[in-house]
Scaffold this motif. Structure first.
Motif, mmCIF file in Angstrom:
data_model
loop_
_atom_site.group_PDB
_atom_site.id
_atom_site.type_symbol
_atom_site.label_atom_id
_atom_site.label_comp_id
_atom_site.label_asym_id
_atom_site.label_seq_id
_atom_site.Cartn_x
_atom_site.Cartn_y
_atom_site.Cartn_z
ATOM 1 N N PRO A 7 0.828 -1.208 0.000
ATOM 2 C CA PRO A 7 0.000 0.000 0.000
ATOM 3 C C PRO A 7 0.866 1.263 0.000
ATOM 4 O O PRO A 7 1.973 1.261 0.529
ATOM 5 C CB PRO A 7 -0.781 -0.118 1.306
ATOM 6 C CG PRO A 7 0.158 -0.845 2.221
ATOM 7 C CD PRO A 7 0.927 -1.806 1.358
ATOM 8 N N LEU A 8 0.344 2.322 -0.587
ATOM 9 C CA LEU A 8 1.029 3.596 -0.549
ATOM 10 C C LEU A 8 1.020 4.154 0.864
ATOM 11 O O LEU A 8 0.088 3.925 1.629
ATOM 12 C CB LEU A 8 0.352 4.589 -1.501
ATOM 13 C CG LEU A 8 0.441 4.284 -2.984
ATOM 14 C CD1 LEU A 8 -0.382 5.294 -3.766
ATOM 15 C CD2 LEU A 8 1.886 4.284 -3.458
ATOM 16 N N ARG A 9 2.056 4.904 1.178
ATOM 17 C CA ARG A 9 2.170 5.537 2.487
ATOM 18 C C ARG A 9 1.963 7.038 2.297
ATOM 19 O O ARG A 9 2.764 7.705 1.642
ATOM 20 C CB ARG A 9 3.532 5.228 3.114
ATOM 21 C CG ARG A 9 3.800 3.726 3.241
ATOM 22 C CD ARG A 9 5.181 3.443 3.785
ATOM 23 N NE ARG A 9 5.283 3.749 5.194
ATOM 24 C CZ ARG A 9 4.922 2.918 6.186
ATOM 25 N NH1 ARG A 9 4.419 1.723 5.899
ATOM 26 N NH2 ARG A 9 5.047 3.269 7.435
ATOM 27 N N ILE A 10 0.864 7.548 2.871
ATOM 28 C CA ILE A 10 0.466 8.940 2.685
ATOM 29 C C ILE A 10 0.497 9.653 4.035
ATOM 30 O O ILE A 10 -0.145 9.223 4.999
ATOM 31 C CB ILE A 10 -0.950 9.061 2.086
ATOM 32 C CG1 ILE A 10 -1.096 8.191 0.834
ATOM 33 C CG2 ILE A 10 -1.282 10.523 1.801
ATOM 34 C CD1 ILE A 10 -0.263 8.634 -0.334
ATOM 35 N N LEU A 11 1.250 10.760 4.086
ATOM 36 C CA LEU A 11 1.241 11.619 5.267
ATOM 37 C C LEU A 11 0.288 12.770 5.007
ATOM 38 O O LEU A 11 0.439 13.507 4.038
ATOM 39 C CB LEU A 11 2.650 12.161 5.541
ATOM 40 C CG LEU A 11 2.769 13.211 6.658
ATOM 41 C CD1 LEU A 11 2.331 12.649 8.000
ATOM 42 C CD2 LEU A 11 4.197 13.760 6.724
ATOM 43 N N VAL A 12 -0.714 12.909 5.869
ATOM 44 C CA VAL A 12 -1.703 13.983 5.763
ATOM 45 C C VAL A 12 -1.454 14.970 6.898
ATOM 46 O O VAL A 12 -1.414 14.591 8.065
ATOM 47 C CB VAL A 12 -3.141 13.436 5.847
ATOM 48 C CG1 VAL A 12 -4.150 14.576 5.753
ATOM 49 C CG2 VAL A 12 -3.390 12.416 4.742
ATOM 50 N N CYS A 13 -1.281 16.246 6.540
ATOM 51 C CA CYS A 13 -1.013 17.290 7.524
ATOM 52 C C CYS A 13 -2.142 18.316 7.472
ATOM 53 O O CYS A 13 -2.396 18.914 6.419
ATOM 54 C CB CYS A 13 0.321 17.975 7.232
ATOM 55 S SG CYS A 13 1.740 16.870 7.295
ATOM 56 N N THR A 14 -2.808 18.527 8.599
ATOM 57 C CA THR A 14 -3.908 19.483 8.642
ATOM 58 C C THR A 14 -3.976 20.102 10.033
ATOM 59 O O THR A 14 -3.045 19.966 10.832
ATOM 60 C CB THR A 14 -5.236 18.828 8.212
ATOM 61 O OG1 THR A 14 -6.241 19.833 8.073
ATOM 62 C CG2 THR A 14 -5.701 17.781 9.199
ATOM 63 N N LYS A 15 -5.051 20.806 10.319
ATOM 64 C CA LYS A 15 -5.171 21.541 11.579
ATOM 65 C C LYS A 15 -6.250 20.936 12.455
ATOM 66 O O LYS A 15 -7.247 20.398 11.956
ATOM 67 C CB LYS A 15 -5.496 23.021 11.316
ATOM 68 C CG LYS A 15 -5.611 23.866 12.573
ATOM 69 C CD LYS A 15 -5.773 25.342 12.261
ATOM 70 C CE LYS A 15 -4.445 25.954 11.893
ATOM 71 N NZ LYS A 15 -4.532 27.423 11.736
ATOM 72 N N MET A 16 -6.068 21.059 13.753
ATOM 73 C CA MET A 16 -7.032 20.547 14.716
ATOM 74 C C MET A 16 -8.135 21.586 14.907
ATOM 75 O O MET A 16 -8.196 22.302 15.901
ATOM 76 C CB MET A 16 -6.342 20.218 16.042
ATOM 77 C CG MET A 16 -7.184 19.365 16.975
ATOM 78 S SD MET A 16 -6.244 18.746 18.396
ATOM 79 C CE MET A 16 -5.174 17.542 17.605
ATOM 80 N N ASP A 17 -9.038 21.673 13.928
ATOM 81 C CA ASP A 17 -10.182 22.570 14.003
ATOM 82 C C ASP A 17 -11.297 22.015 13.129
ATOM 83 O O ASP A 17 -11.194 20.892 12.602
ATOM 84 C CB ASP A 17 -9.807 24.008 13.631
ATOM 85 C CG ASP A 17 -9.430 24.201 12.170
ATOM 86 O OD1 ASP A 17 -9.459 23.225 11.387
ATOM 87 O OD2 ASP A 17 -9.118 25.356 11.781
ATOM 88 N N LEU A 18 -12.377 22.762 12.992
ATOM 89 C CA LEU A 18 -13.544 22.278 12.262
ATOM 90 C C LEU A 18 -13.214 21.974 10.808
ATOM 91 O O LEU A 18 -13.566 20.915 10.280
ATOM 92 C CB LEU A 18 -14.662 23.316 12.348
ATOM 93 C CG LEU A 18 -15.957 23.007 11.589
ATOM 94 C CD1 LEU A 18 -16.584 21.709 12.076
ATOM 95 C CD2 LEU A 18 -16.936 24.170 11.726
ATOM 96 N N ALA A 19 -12.528 22.900 10.127
ATOM 97 C CA ALA A 19 -12.179 22.666 8.726
ATOM 98 C C ALA A 19 -11.243 21.473 8.588
ATOM 99 O O ALA A 19 -11.363 20.689 7.641
ATOM 100 C CB ALA A 19 -11.549 23.922 8.129
ATOM 101 N N GLY A 20 -10.308 21.306 9.534
ATOM 102 C CA GLY A 20 -9.418 20.151 9.497
ATOM 103 C C GLY A 20 -10.172 18.843 9.614
ATOM 104 O O GLY A 20 -9.843 17.859 8.936
ATOM 105 N N ALA A 21 -11.189 18.808 10.478
ATOM 106 C CA ALA A 21 -12.002 17.594 10.600
ATOM 107 C C ALA A 21 -12.737 17.295 9.300
ATOM 108 O O ALA A 21 -12.834 16.130 8.875
ATOM 109 C CB ALA A 21 -12.992 17.751 11.752
ATOM 110 N N LEU A 22 -13.262 18.326 8.648
ATOM 111 C CA LEU A 22 -13.958 18.126 7.378
ATOM 112 C C LEU A 22 -12.988 17.660 6.297
ATOM 113 O O LEU A 22 -13.342 16.826 5.451
ATOM 114 C CB LEU A 22 -14.657 19.413 6.961
ATOM 115 C CG LEU A 22 -15.801 19.856 7.876
ATOM 116 C CD1 LEU A 22 -16.278 21.251 7.514
ATOM 117 C CD2 LEU A 22 -16.965 18.870 7.813
#
Length: 299
Positions: A7-22
């Motif tokens: 499987p591919l290994r994907i690093l996802v970087c986002t923020k701990m807020d409402l938009a990040g959850a979406l």
């Protein structure tokens, strides 16, 4: 030559807020066949606590979901909800979701190297990659920027688009390089601006066109197709930081809203299972607001 491994290994970087959850609710179902690690930024800037409108936005984007709604849902059975909290996403997809503050220091770099991602995608991350981290993935590091580059570089691009009277908000997928929002562009998707809706509604929906571009690019990478890039015309670049009082006054004078209560509660309702009413603590917090500097909420 790009070749896919499974499987591919994907690093996802986002923020701990409402938009990040979406953002994670959009990406993770499409990455179910990948090995995924999520790094979460909790970065805030001092001005977000000193400009009243920015403090209001921070409360509704971050404090209310993270401190009130999500803990309530994590103690209940919200598995049948259309949208999942960070903790629920971690459990559902069997992935690691970790907070990070020093992305490019020895610890941050070591965490990324230990995961050995094939590809990194950043969306609403707020932390800046340096070469020692963005060069780790063999397929590169990409950013989903909520503004059409190069003009809308920097912060708060959806606000700037609405204030400018634009017809749409661009969302740019670009490869990360040593600058800030300077990397070559893969594509720009657009969200039409609906002036009946609030800034917050536009912010949480702006990322979807860019995420779709990323997922299309990923499908191409799986087939061995190199992305096509377009260099930015930096003569068109307008890098702007967070606004102060005057731009917010102009925004209000145009009849535009930063938040609308019913609309906001509708967004949050996606995290509730069908048989669960909006928790009173959340409804009361929205109804009371945090003042009337930016929000259209009932008294």
């Amino acid at each position: 030559m790009i070749t896919a491994q499974s499987p591919l290994r994907i690093l996802v970087c986002t923020k701990m807020d409402l938009a990040g959850a979406l953002i994670l609710n959009t990406l993770l179902p499409r990455l179910a066949d990948c090995k995924v690690m999520v790094l979460m930024s909790e970065k805030t800037r001092p001005v977000e606590n000193t400009v009243p409108e920015l403090a209001e936005i921070k409360f509704f984007e971050r404090d209310l979901p993270m401190d009130i709604l999500f803990p309530l849902l994590d103690r209940a059975d919200a598995s049948k909800a259309r949208l999942q909290t960070f903790a629920a996403l971690s459990a559902r997809y069997g992935i690691t979701i970790e907070s990070i503050t020093d992305l490019n220091g020895p610890d941050g770099e070591a965490r990324i190297r230990a995961f050995a991602p094939d590809l990194t995608i950043s969306a609403r991350f707020s932390l800046i990659f340096k070469p020692n981290t963005y060069d780790i993935p063999r397929w590169g590091t990409y950013n989903v920027h909520p503004g059409a580059l190069p003009r809308y570089a920097g912060l708060f691009a959806p606000f700037r688009c609405m204030l400018d009277g634009s017809e749409s908000i661009g969302c740019t997928l670009h490869r990360v390089d040593k600058g800030i929002d300077t990397g070559p562009i893969v594509g720009i998707g657009h969200l039409p601006i609906d002036r009946r809706r609030s800034l917050l509604w536009h912010v949480v929906n702006t990322y979807r066109p860019g995420l779709d571009l990323f997922l299309d690019m990923l499908d191409g990478l799986r087939r061995g197709q190199e992305p096509h890039y377009q260099a930015q015309d930096f003569s068109q670049r307008q890098y702007v930081s967070l606004p102060g009082a005057e731009p917010f006054a102009q925004f209000k004078a145009k009849g535009l809203k930063l938040l609308e209560a019913a609309e906001y509660l509708e967004i949050l309702s996606g995290f509730l299972p069908p048989d669960m009413a909006m928790p009173g603590a959340v409804a009361n917090a929205v109804a009371n607001g945090r003042g009337d500097a930016c929000c259209s909420v009932p008294a």
